[in-house]
Design an enzyme around this catalytic site. Structure first.
Site, PDB file in Angstrom:
ATOM      1  N   GLU A 179      -1.469  -5.802   8.435  1.00 27.92           N
ATOM      2  CA  GLU A 179      -0.690  -5.237   9.533  1.00 27.92           C
ATOM      3  C   GLU A 179      -1.352  -5.497  10.885  1.00 27.92           C
ATOM      4  O   GLU A 179      -2.581  -5.454  10.985  1.00 27.92           O
ATOM      5  CB  GLU A 179      -0.549  -3.707   9.346  1.00 27.92           C
ATOM      6  CG  GLU A 179       0.208  -3.309   8.095  1.00 27.92           C
ATOM      7  CD  GLU A 179       0.366  -1.793   7.966  1.00 27.92           C
ATOM      8  OE1 GLU A 179      -0.045  -1.035   8.871  1.00 27.92           O
ATOM      9  OE2 GLU A 179       0.918  -1.369   6.934  1.00 27.92           O
ATOM     10  N   ASP A 236       0.848  -1.202   0.000  1.00 33.79           N
ATOM     11  CA  ASP A 236       0.000   0.000   0.000  1.00 33.79           C
ATOM     12  C   ASP A 236       0.886   1.256   0.000  1.00 33.79           C
ATOM     13  O   ASP A 236       0.392   2.383  -0.120  1.00 33.79           O
ATOM     14  CB  ASP A 236      -1.011  -0.010   1.151  1.00 33.79           C
ATOM     15  CG  ASP A 236      -0.364  -0.034   2.520  1.00 33.79           C
ATOM     16  OD1 ASP A 236       0.874  -0.159   2.611  1.00 33.79           O
ATOM     17  OD2 ASP A 236      -1.104   0.064   3.525  1.00 33.79           O
ATOM     18  N   SER A 237       2.208   1.049   0.063  1.00 33.74           N
ATOM     19  CA  SER A 237       3.148   2.157  -0.147  1.00 33.74           C
ATOM     20  C   SER A 237       3.001   2.724  -1.554  1.00 33.74           C
ATOM     21  O   SER A 237       3.585   3.769  -1.860  1.00 33.74           O
ATOM     22  CB  SER A 237       4.590   1.685   0.084  1.00 33.74           C
ATOM     23  OG  SER A 237       4.866   0.516  -0.668  1.00 33.74           O
ATOM     24  N   ASP A 266      -1.023  -6.241  -0.529  1.00 30.77           N
ATOM     25  CA  ASP A 266      -1.151  -5.622   0.792  1.00 30.77           C
ATOM     26  C   ASP A 266      -2.603  -5.206   1.017  1.00 30.77           C
ATOM     27  O   ASP A 266      -3.162  -4.444   0.217  1.00 30.77           O
ATOM     28  CB  ASP A 266      -0.270  -4.359   0.777  1.00 30.77           C
ATOM     29  CG  ASP A 266       0.380  -4.080   2.095  1.00 30.77           C
ATOM     30  OD1 ASP A 266       0.167  -4.850   3.050  1.00 30.77           O
ATOM     31  OD2 ASP A 266       1.131  -3.082   2.161  1.00 30.77           O
ATOM     32  N   LYS A 292      -1.079  -9.629   2.633  1.00 32.79           N
ATOM     33  CA  LYS A 292      -0.392  -9.213   3.861  1.00 32.79           C
ATOM     34  C   LYS A 292      -1.308  -8.279   4.617  1.00 32.79           C
ATOM     35  O   LYS A 292      -2.021  -7.478   4.002  1.00 32.79           O
ATOM     36  CB  LYS A 292       0.913  -8.481   3.515  1.00 32.79           C
ATOM     37  CG  LYS A 292       1.582  -7.820   4.714  1.00 32.79           C
ATOM     38  CD  LYS A 292       2.985  -7.349   4.410  1.00 32.79           C
ATOM     39  CE  LYS A 292       3.087  -5.946   3.875  1.00 32.79           C
ATOM     40  NZ  LYS A 292       2.488  -4.899   4.757  1.00 32.79           N
ATOM     41  N   GLU A 349       8.977  -4.375  10.762  1.00 28.69           N
ATOM     42  CA  GLU A 349       9.346  -3.037  10.279  1.00 28.69           C
ATOM     43  C   GLU A 349       9.677  -2.116  11.449  1.00 28.69           C
ATOM     44  O   GLU A 349       8.926  -2.057  12.439  1.00 28.69           O
ATOM     45  CB  GLU A 349       8.190  -2.436   9.450  1.00 28.69           C
ATOM     46  CG  GLU A 349       8.521  -1.027   8.957  1.00 28.69           C
ATOM     47  CD  GLU A 349       7.570  -0.472   7.903  1.00 28.69           C
ATOM     48  OE1 GLU A 349       6.651  -1.198   7.477  1.00 28.69           O
ATOM     49  OE2 GLU A 349       7.770   0.691   7.512  1.00 28.69           O
TER      50      GLU A 349
HETATM   51  O1  KIV Z   1       3.552  -1.192   1.722  1.00 33.86           O
HETATM   52  C1  KIV Z   1       4.744  -1.549   1.838  1.00 33.86           C
HETATM   53  O2  KIV Z   1       5.609  -1.191   1.023  1.00 33.86           O
HETATM   54  C2  KIV Z   1       5.101  -2.389   2.968  1.00 33.86           C
HETATM   55  C3  KIV Z   1       6.547  -2.699   3.152  1.00 33.86           C
HETATM   56  C4  KIV Z   1       7.244  -1.531   3.672  1.00 33.86           C
HETATM   57  C5  KIV Z   1       6.761  -3.887   3.995  1.00 33.86           C
HETATM   58  O3  KIV Z   1       4.248  -2.792   3.714  1.00 33.86           O
END
Ligand code: KIV
Length: 283
Positions: free
Chosen positions: A115, A44-45, A83, A113, A182
């Site tokens: 969090e 989600d970055s 994500d 993934k 992280e």
């Molecule tokens: O969204 C992302 O890029 C991440 C990584 C930093 C692990 O969750």
């Protein structure tokens, strides 16, 4: 080489270090795959790296599915992990399963993934129950930026370190196939890595994790954000891109682009007929 899967990532514990990088579109995924990535994370970055947001919070399911499908269309050998964005697994178990399912059905991902520590276990178990592999993510979880009061290293105090270690054990016991750590002190990451039987993948968590991940745009120098201390920038492609475009524009201005070899021509016959059409008819 065989396609990487969630079970093969889990089985890699104790073997070669896992190499993970983010990618958000087909060309970057192809580059990551050619470079030897084991896992491509459609993070989600994407919100910060590509969509111009200041955080990951505005990123939606539709955006994430769109980017995941683009990455999957590049047919990488690497496992594609999607994500789950903020609010996609916070409202109800039913919504969580549906959203995770969209990443598999519409996006073509091999895993998701999400969090959070122990409080996310019901969500993780529900997604696993739908046969979708889950990667965990604890420590500095960017979706909790407001609750954390900013992007801060987590687990520095004794109690906080214990909380992280207990979270890691609980997530591993719940069945995650790997765990992102992280923004965690190196000793805490080392302890967690020794304590659990699934691979840890670090980002700002020191060298003793089972693998490492960085954001594509940070590694390649494509972004303009201030880079945290844990990032190593391996190239300055942003600067290289500016220089290349400046050269293109200079050639446009002085007329040297396009050159003969970059230009299409009519056949001699058609060119002659066209010229005749234009010629003034005599007498
Ligand atoms: O969204 C992302 O890029 C991440 C990584 C930093 C692990 O969750």
């Amino acid at each position: 080489m065989d396609k990487v899967t969630a079970p093969s990532v889990k089985a890699a514990k104790g073997g070669d270090k896992l190499r993970m990088v983010t990618a958000y579109d087909a060309p970057s995924a192809r580059i990551a795959d050619r470079a030897g990535a084991d896992i491509i994370l459609v993070g989600d970055s994407v919100g910060n790296a590509m969509l111009g947001f200041d955080s990951t919070l505005p990123v939606t399911m539709d955006m994430m599915v769109h980017h995941t499908a683009a990455v999957v269309r590049s047919k990488p050998r690497a496992l594609v992990v999607a994500d789950m964005p903020w609010m996609s697994y916070h409202v109800s178990i039913e919504e969580t399963i549906r959203n995770a399912g969209r990443f598999i059905q519409e996006g073509g991902a091999g895993a998701v993934k999400l969090e959070g520590g122990r409080k996310r276990i019901p969500a993780i178990e529900a997604v696993l129950d739908a046969e979708i592999p889950v990667m965990g993510h604890i420590g500095l979880t960017p979706q909790s930026i407001h609750a954390m009061g900013g992007y801060r290293v987590q687990g520095r105090g004794l109690e906080a370190a214990h909380t992280l270690m207990e979270d890691a054990k609980a997530l591993a016991a719940a069945g995650v196939f790997s765990l992102v750590l992280e923004g965690v002190p190196d000793l805490v990451a080392e302890r967690i890595t020794g304590d659990i039987d699934v691979p840890t993948i670090g980002i700002g968590a020191g060298p003793r994790c089972d693998g490492q991940v960085l954001v594509y745009h940070d590694v390649l120098g494509l972004g303009d954000r201030h880079l945290p201390k844990f990032v190593r920038k391996y190239a300055d492609l942003g600067e290289a891109a500016v220089e290349a475009l400046q050269a293109f524009f200079a050639d446009v201005l002085d007329g040297s682009f396009p050159a003969e070899a970059e230009t299409y021509h009519l056949s001699e016959e058609v060119a002659a007929a066209l010229a005749e059409e234009q010629a003034p008819s005599g007498g």
